[in-house]
Design a protein around this motif. Structure first.
Motif, PDB file in Angstrom:
ATOM      1  N   SER A 164       0.826  -1.212   0.000  1.00 38.42           N
ATOM      2  CA  SER A 164       0.000   0.000   0.000  1.00 38.42           C
ATOM      3  C   SER A 164       0.859   1.261   0.000  1.00 38.42           C
ATOM      4  N   LYS A 165       0.253   2.354  -0.429  1.00 33.40           N
ATOM      5  CA  LYS A 165       0.893   3.657  -0.322  1.00 33.40           C
ATOM      6  C   LYS A 165       0.736   4.175   1.105  1.00 33.40           C
ATOM      7  N   PRO A 166       1.644   5.022   1.583  1.00 35.65           N
ATOM      8  CA  PRO A 166       1.547   5.515   2.958  1.00 35.65           C
ATOM      9  C   PRO A 166       0.198   6.143   3.303  1.00 35.65           C
ATOM     10  N   GLU A 167      -0.425   6.854   2.339  1.00 36.06           N
ATOM     11  CA  GLU A 167      -1.706   7.512   2.632  1.00 36.06           C
ATOM     12  C   GLU A 167      -2.847   6.516   2.842  1.00 36.06           C
ATOM     13  N   ASN A 168      -2.639   5.272   2.419  1.00 34.49           N
ATOM     14  CA  ASN A 168      -3.666   4.245   2.605  1.00 34.49           C
ATOM     15  C   ASN A 168      -3.414   3.380   3.830  1.00 34.49           C
ATOM     16  N   VAL A 169      -2.434   3.783   4.629  1.00 36.99           N
ATOM     17  CA  VAL A 169      -2.118   3.093   5.891  1.00 36.99           C
ATOM     18  C   VAL A 169      -2.248   4.125   7.009  1.00 36.99           C
ATOM     19  N   ILE A 170      -2.962   3.776   8.058  1.00 42.82           N
ATOM     20  CA  ILE A 170      -3.105   4.710   9.179  1.00 42.82           C
ATOM     21  C   ILE A 170      -2.653   4.059  10.481  1.00 42.82           C
ATOM     22  N   LEU A 171      -2.213   4.887  11.415  1.00 50.06           N
ATOM     23  CA  LEU A 171      -1.986   4.481  12.793  1.00 50.06           C
ATOM     24  C   LEU A 171      -3.242   4.842  13.561  1.00 50.06           C
ATOM     25  N   LEU A 172      -3.941   3.855  14.075  1.00 55.83           N
ATOM     26  CA  LEU A 172      -5.239   4.074  14.709  1.00 55.83           C
ATOM     27  C   LEU A 172      -5.106   4.279  16.204  1.00 55.83           C
ATOM     28  N   GLU A 173      -5.697   5.368  16.709  1.00 52.40           N
ATOM     29  CA  GLU A 173      -5.735   5.658  18.149  1.00 52.40           C
ATOM     30  C   GLU A 173      -7.009   6.428  18.450  1.00 52.40           C
ATOM     31  N   ILE A 174      -7.207   6.731  19.715  1.00 56.39           N
ATOM     32  CA  ILE A 174      -8.264   7.632  20.139  1.00 56.39           C
ATOM     33  C   ILE A 174      -7.590   8.937  20.572  1.00 56.39           C
ATOM     34  N   PHE A 175      -7.905  10.027  19.921  1.00 56.46           N
ATOM     35  CA  PHE A 175      -7.285  11.327  20.162  1.00 56.46           C
ATOM     36  C   PHE A 175      -5.761  11.194  20.262  1.00 56.46           C
ATOM     37  N   PRO A 176      -5.107  10.788  19.191  1.00 57.29           N
ATOM     38  CA  PRO A 176      -3.662  10.536  19.237  1.00 57.29           C
ATOM     39  C   PRO A 176      -2.841  11.726  19.711  1.00 57.29           C
ATOM     40  N   GLU A 177      -3.335  12.935  19.449  1.00 56.47           N
ATOM     41  CA  GLU A 177      -2.582  14.119  19.863  1.00 56.47           C
ATOM     42  C   GLU A 177      -2.521  14.285  21.373  1.00 56.47           C
ATOM     43  N   LYS A 178      -3.351  13.538  22.121  1.00 52.99           N
ATOM     44  CA  LYS A 178      -3.368  13.629  23.586  1.00 52.99           C
ATOM     45  C   LYS A 178      -2.628  12.472  24.266  1.00 52.99           C
ATOM     46  N   ILE A 223      -4.392  -0.981   8.778  1.00 51.00           N
ATOM     47  CA  ILE A 223      -4.497  -0.268  10.058  1.00 51.00           C
ATOM     48  C   ILE A 223      -3.391  -0.746  10.985  1.00 51.00           C
ATOM     49  N   TYR A 224      -2.470   0.159  11.288  1.00 49.36           N
ATOM     50  CA  TYR A 224      -1.448  -0.080  12.309  1.00 49.36           C
ATOM     51  C   TYR A 224      -2.118   0.246  13.636  1.00 49.36           C
ATOM     52  N   ASN A 225      -2.618  -0.774  14.301  1.00 45.78           N
ATOM     53  CA  ASN A 225      -3.550  -0.562  15.405  1.00 45.78           C
ATOM     54  C   ASN A 225      -2.848  -0.273  16.725  1.00 45.78           C
ATOM     55  N   ARG A 226      -3.002   0.940  17.229  1.00 47.48           N
ATOM     56  CA  ARG A 226      -2.454   1.324  18.535  1.00 47.48           C
ATOM     57  C   ARG A 226      -3.569   1.628  19.525  1.00 47.48           C
ATOM     58  N   LEU A 227      -4.807   1.316  19.127  1.00 49.74           N
ATOM     59  CA  LEU A 227      -5.962   1.585  19.972  1.00 49.74           C
ATOM     60  C   LEU A 227      -6.243   0.400  20.876  1.00 49.74           C
ATOM     61  N   ILE A 228      -6.296   0.642  22.180  1.00 49.12           N
ATOM     62  CA  ILE A 228      -6.656  -0.382  23.154  1.00 49.12           C
ATOM     63  C   ILE A 228      -8.125  -0.189  23.512  1.00 49.12           C
ATOM     64  N   PHE A 229      -8.945  -1.177  23.175  1.00 48.09           N
ATOM     65  CA  PHE A 229     -10.389  -1.022  23.351  1.00 48.09           C
ATOM     66  C   PHE A 229     -10.773  -0.853  24.822  1.00 48.09           C
ATOM     67  N   ASP A 230      -9.985  -1.438  25.734  1.00 48.82           N
ATOM     68  CA  ASP A 230     -10.240  -1.236  27.164  1.00 48.82           C
ATOM     69  C   ASP A 230     -10.157   0.249  27.504  1.00 48.82           C
ATOM     70  N   ASP A 231      -9.169   0.925  26.919  1.00 46.60           N
ATOM     71  CA  ASP A 231      -9.004   2.361  27.142  1.00 46.60           C
ATOM     72  C   ASP A 231     -10.198   3.123  26.587  1.00 46.60           C
ATOM     73  N   LEU A 232     -10.670   2.706  25.419  1.00 41.95           N
ATOM     74  CA  LEU A 232     -11.838   3.333  24.804  1.00 41.95           C
ATOM     75  C   LEU A 232     -13.060   3.191  25.711  1.00 41.95           C
ATOM     76  N   ASP A 233     -13.260   1.988  26.258  1.00 45.47           N
ATOM     77  CA  ASP A 233     -14.408   1.734  27.138  1.00 45.47           C
ATOM     78  C   ASP A 233     -14.310   2.524  28.436  1.00 45.47           C
ATOM     79  N   ARG A 234     -13.106   2.519  29.015  1.00 44.21           N
ATOM     80  CA  ARG A 234     -12.950   3.103  30.348  1.00 44.21           C
ATOM     81  C   ARG A 234     -12.988   4.626  30.335  1.00 44.21           C
ATOM     82  N   ASN A 235     -12.323   5.211  29.350  1.00 43.96           N
ATOM     83  CA  ASN A 235     -12.133   6.661  29.377  1.00 43.96           C
ATOM     84  C   ASN A 235     -12.948   7.441  28.350  1.00 43.96           C
TER      85      ASN A 235
END
Length: 399
Positions: A164-178, A223-235
């Motif tokens: 894939s091209k870089p624009e078609n690959v994402i690093l997935l998080e919840i509010f990554p800037e935080k 999807i380069y997955n950096r999202l932890i669903f437990d974190d999504l649920d808890r916070n």
């Protein structure tokens, strides 16, 4: 750990050089460094390296066994099961505390493990800073399998991007800037062109996923997955998403979310090695150990050490209503195996980082992460008033 390498490094160290290194990181990635960087890396001698690799190999053999998925099926919460699971995790992160064995030799002991990405960008970057600002022996390397900085960059690029091209690959998080790890996200973008995208910014059309890049609808292929669903649920339980992860989207996960649960505290009792402390599901005990001071109680389904009890009383165990969701693990007594410039001892953990491409028979060890501590436990809360602690890296003897 290696006396000569340690002495050479300490002689080259000064507080002024350390502050210059931190200032350089801040200048290159303004506002992104949100955790303490340790003053020193670790120098791992060959005998300890061999033990760590032996422990890792025994873990990998078990993960590859035909019954591993069956034995870890309950690890995946029904509410977080994601379709199209891969045959194996795309990455492995295996954590060891460094201890002394019965003969007084340095020995690794497994602490935790994850089928989930770690700081693959930042660790390479940090190691290069240690080498630039201080004396690091050329007999030691932060990489494995004959890699160097250039070949590591290329290996990771091919692994993360695939075809894939870089624009078609994402690093997935919840509010990554935080996130505290946002420096790694920034380095990942600088190295490999992969954008960190908040899960709230993703939308679906006809079983495909998209995000807006500079205002343009852009398809997500990996999807380069950096999202932890437990974190999504808890916070972030009140956040509404535009996608339903229980649907089989046309996308490749790195690593597939189900492996976060399979390769975790849940699987610890399945691994056997001299370098893996005894652990057992709480529900499997007919009688609890009488020496509970030598054990740690860990909830299976928790994030970032939440709920861990290091000072267990029998009453604590008897009041647990769901013992099948806890393990007892023998405590690991960390050895202060590193000495700072003042002669003070420092304890450490080393995380071995593997990648496991889709069609590869075995995972490949590429680099590592380390954490230094003078406190009661490894972690920020136990090291607030110390120096020579925090995030670090290990250089392993190469010959």
């Amino acid at each position: 750990m290696n006396k000569e390498a340690r002495e050479n490094y300490n002689q080259s160290f000064s507080e002024e050089k350390y502050q210059q290194m931190i200032a350089e990181i801040e200048a290159e990635f303004p506002g992104q460094l949100d955790f303490r960087v340790a003053e020193s890396p670790i120098f791992v001698p060959n005998d300890l390296k061999i033990k760590i690799l032996s422990a890792c190999n025994s873990i990998i053999d078990k993960i590859k066994s035909p019954d591993f998925k069956e034995k870890t099926e309950r690890a995946i919460p029904k509410s977080h099961f994601v379709p199209n699971e891969t045959d194996h995790p795309s990455v492995l992160a295996i954590d060891f505390g460094i201890t002394l064995d019965e003969n007084g030799h340095l020995s690794p002991q497994l602490i935790e493990l994850q089928g989930f990405p770690s700081l693959f960008g930042y660790q390479s970057y940090l190691s290069s800073k240690y080498k630039k600002h201080f004396s690091v022996s050329p007999k030691f390397s932060e990489y494995f399998n004959r890699m160097n900085g250039r070949t590591y960059q290329e290996e990771m690029k091919n692994f993360l991007l695939g075809n894939s091209k870089p624009e078609n690959v994402i690093l997935l998080e919840i509010f990554p800037e935080k996130q505290k790890t946002r420096l790694d996200f920034a380095i990942t973008k600088a190295y490999w062109g992969i954008e960190a995208v908040c899960i709230t910014k993703i939308f679906e059309e006809n079983s495909q996923l998209f995000y807006l890049k500079e205002g343009n609808k852009t398809k997500i292929e990996r999807i380069y997955n950096r999202l932890i669903f437990d974190d999504l649920d808890r916070n972030y339980s009140d956040i509404k998403l535009n996608i339903d992860l229980s649907k089989p989207y046309d996308v490749t996960w790195i690593s597939h979310p189900n492996w976060f649960y399979r390769v975790s505290k849940y699987s610890l009792p399945l691994f056997k090695s001299p370098y893996i402390p005894f652990s057992k599901y709480l529900s499997d005990f007919e009688e609890y150990p009488t020496d509970l001071e030598n054990y740690v109680l860990k909830p299976l389904f928790s994030f970032a050490g939440a709920g861990v009890n290091i000072d267990i009383q029998k009453e604590d165990l008897e009041t647990i209503k769901d013992p099948e969701n806890y393990i007892l693990q023998q405590k690991v007594k960390y050895e202060p195996c590193i000495t700072d410039t003042k002669g003070e001892g420092i304890k450490c953990e080393i995380r071995m980082l593997y990648i496991w491409p889709e069609n590869a028979k075995n995972p490949k060890l590429v680099t590592n992460l380390a954490r230094l501590s003078k406190g009661k436990m490894i972690g920020v809360d136990f090291n607030k008033d110390f120096d020579w602690v925090g995030g670090s890296g290990a250089f392993f003897e190469t010959n």
